[in-house]
Design a protein around this motif. Sequence first.
Motif, PDB file in Angstrom:
ATOM      1  N   LEU A   1     -56.070  -7.980   0.383  1.00 45.67           N
ATOM      2  CA  LEU A   1     -55.978  -6.711   1.100  1.00 45.67           C
ATOM      3  C   LEU A   1     -54.535  -6.196   1.081  1.00 45.67           C
ATOM      4  N   ARG A   2     -54.393  -4.915   0.753  1.00 45.64           N
ATOM      5  CA  ARG A   2     -53.078  -4.266   0.728  1.00 45.64           C
ATOM      6  C   ARG A   2     -53.061  -3.117   1.731  1.00 45.64           C
ATOM      7  N   SER A   3     -51.870  -2.704   2.140  1.00 50.65           N
ATOM      8  CA  SER A   3     -51.739  -1.649   3.140  1.00 50.65           C
ATOM      9  C   SER A   3     -51.599  -0.285   2.478  1.00 50.65           C
ATOM     10  N   GLU A   4     -52.363   0.697   3.009  1.00 53.12           N
ATOM     11  CA  GLU A   4     -52.221   2.077   2.517  1.00 53.12           C
ATOM     12  C   GLU A   4     -50.923   2.702   3.009  1.00 53.12           C
ATOM     13  N   HIS A   5     -50.349   2.098   4.065  1.00 56.49           N
ATOM     14  CA  HIS A   5     -49.189   2.713   4.719  1.00 56.49           C
ATOM     15  C   HIS A   5     -47.980   1.791   4.647  1.00 56.49           C
ATOM     16  N   GLU A   6     -46.802   2.398   4.649  1.00 48.46           N
ATOM     17  CA  GLU A   6     -45.593   1.653   4.949  1.00 48.46           C
ATOM     18  C   GLU A   6     -45.551   1.453   6.459  1.00 48.46           C
ATOM     19  N   GLY A   7     -45.226   0.263   6.927  1.00 47.93           N
ATOM     20  CA  GLY A   7     -45.179   0.083   8.373  1.00 47.93           C
ATOM     21  C   GLY A   7     -45.019  -1.368   8.780  1.00 47.93           C
ATOM     22  N   ILE A   8     -45.391  -1.650  10.033  1.00 45.95           N
ATOM     23  CA  ILE A   8     -45.270  -2.984  10.626  1.00 45.95           C
ATOM     24  C   ILE A   8     -46.671  -3.573  10.752  1.00 45.95           C
ATOM     25  N   PHE A   9     -46.849  -4.782  10.223  1.00 44.83           N
ATOM     26  CA  PHE A   9     -48.160  -5.445  10.219  1.00 44.83           C
ATOM     27  C   PHE A   9     -48.240  -6.391  11.415  1.00 44.83           C
ATOM     28  N   LEU A  10     -49.204  -6.126  12.290  1.00 44.38           N
ATOM     29  CA  LEU A  10     -49.484  -7.025  13.412  1.00 44.38           C
ATOM     30  C   LEU A  10     -50.732  -7.812  13.037  1.00 44.38           C
ATOM     31  N   CYS A  11     -50.538  -9.040  12.570  1.00 47.61           N
ATOM     32  CA  CYS A  11     -51.645  -9.850  12.047  1.00 47.61           C
ATOM     33  C   CYS A  11     -52.322 -10.587  13.194  1.00 47.61           C
ATOM     34  N   ARG A  12     -53.664 -10.586  13.212  1.00 55.93           N
ATOM     35  CA  ARG A  12     -54.420 -11.199  14.313  1.00 55.93           C
ATOM     36  C   ARG A  12     -55.168 -12.469  13.904  1.00 55.93           C
ATOM     37  N   VAL A  13     -55.011 -12.896  12.658  1.00 57.05           N
ATOM     38  CA  VAL A  13     -55.753 -14.077  12.205  1.00 57.05           C
ATOM     39  C   VAL A  13     -54.792 -15.069  11.549  1.00 57.05           C
TER      40      VAL A  13
ATOM     41  N   LEU B   1     -51.245   3.094  12.720  1.00 56.47           N
ATOM     42  CA  LEU B   1     -51.503   3.787  11.459  1.00 56.47           C
ATOM     43  C   LEU B   1     -52.886   3.442  10.934  1.00 56.47           C
ATOM     44  N   ALA B   2     -53.289   2.188  11.091  1.00 54.77           N
ATOM     45  CA  ALA B   2     -54.574   1.743  10.541  1.00 54.77           C
ATOM     46  C   ALA B   2     -54.975   0.430  11.183  1.00 54.77           C
ATOM     47  N   THR B   3     -56.294   0.237  11.264  1.00 53.97           N
ATOM     48  CA  THR B   3     -56.837  -1.058  11.654  1.00 53.97           C
ATOM     49  C   THR B   3     -57.311  -1.750  10.385  1.00 53.97           C
ATOM     50  N   ILE B   4     -56.925  -3.006  10.213  1.00 61.00           N
ATOM     51  CA  ILE B   4     -57.315  -3.754   9.015  1.00 61.00           C
ATOM     52  C   ILE B   4     -58.558  -4.572   9.352  1.00 61.00           C
TER      53      ILE B   4
ATOM     54  N   GLU C   1     -53.429  -4.885  12.613  1.00 56.76           N
ATOM     55  CA  GLU C   1     -53.233  -3.432  12.502  1.00 56.76           C
ATOM     56  C   GLU C   1     -51.852  -3.124  11.959  1.00 56.76           C
ATOM     57  N   MET C   2     -51.774  -1.925  11.385  1.00 56.00           N
ATOM     58  CA  MET C   2     -50.492  -1.403  10.894  1.00 56.00           C
ATOM     59  C   MET C   2     -50.008  -0.362  11.897  1.00 56.00           C
ATOM     60  N   VAL C   3     -48.738  -0.481  12.299  1.00 55.62           N
ATOM     61  CA  VAL C   3     -48.139   0.526  13.178  1.00 55.62           C
ATOM     62  C   VAL C   3     -46.878   1.064  12.515  1.00 55.62           C
ATOM     63  N   ASP C   4     -46.449   2.268  12.973  1.00 55.30           N
ATOM     64  CA  ASP C   4     -45.234   2.847  12.397  1.00 55.30           C
ATOM     65  C   ASP C   4     -43.997   2.322  13.140  1.00 55.30           C
ATOM     66  N   LEU C   5     -42.849   2.863  12.839  1.00 54.16           N
ATOM     67  CA  LEU C   5     -41.606   2.339  13.395  1.00 54.16           C
ATOM     68  C   LEU C   5     -41.411   2.739  14.858  1.00 54.16           C
TER      69      LEU C   5
END
Length: 329
Positions: A261-273, A296-299, A287-291
Amino acid sequence: MTSQTPRSLGPIPLPAPGTRHSGYFTFDDELLGKYQWPYFAAVGRQAGLTFLLTAGIHAAEYTGTLAALRLGQALDPDHVTGAIVIIPLLNRPGFFERSIYVNPEDNQNLNRAFPGSATGTWSERFAHHLLNDVVIKVDRTMDLHAGDMVEGLEPFLGYYQTGNAEIDARSQEMIRAHGGMRWVTHVLPGGERAGMLYGAAAQNGVPAILAESGGCGLPIEQDVQRHVDGVLNIWRTLGLLTDAPALQAQPPRSIAANNWLRSEHEGIFLCRVSPGEMVAKGQTLGEMVDLLGNRLATIEAPDGGVVLFTVTSPAIKKDGLLLAVGVPN
Ligand SMILES: [Zn+2]
């Protein structure tokens, strides 16, 4: 190739039967020639298979390189039938640079560069020479990896299913003999470019596997020893090493799809697993969040399966790798 063992393996000189040596070699190429690669070689008095063990094509995957050094230091030609050659560090330019993923000579991933080209970039030339001068001349090969400097990982094995029944059966024989991993993939990672060393070896007629153990740049003893024990049991199973009988190994469970899995966005990855965790289809993996911390997105998991690795650094570029989910058969 069970006749006479040759006196060299491409640019790597082989010792006389019944002896071992170690040293450095280089490739016959104007760009590659400024580096020296370490190697070990042992040749038994009896002819047999020639086995090539490699590590460090990703320079910061230290467990593989450390395991290869340990195996090389312990090689005893009195217990070898055939020949064993070990190259413990393929990504020679990247090692002291502590490079992640790539080769600093051209910023390419060496393990996406195969089959390479004799007149291409540094990485393409390296792939071409390693494959054609060394790998295609051996009977079996194995490439040691870990999660990279920024990856936590569940140990697993891989081989590339070529469709040639004889080659695939020989790769599977090595997989079954390893004994230290719960999972095996037989397809290249989904969404990734081809060009991996073990896949190129198999496509060129050399049964080949990859082994992944450890990660995050940590030389953890258990992760190093998992590599060492797996290689020793493969050598004993194939009759290359006669110091002890092979152990009956627990076969790993097959993974039918390996989703990176790759991110569509530049950002900060908060990994839950975590690596090794089983996840359900649609489960939130992070999830990906901005600065500013805005979402930005839920993975989500594209399928149910096992988390094979996660990127541990939260700093993710656009299209940056996040994690992998392996889908069992
Ligand atoms: Zn790797």
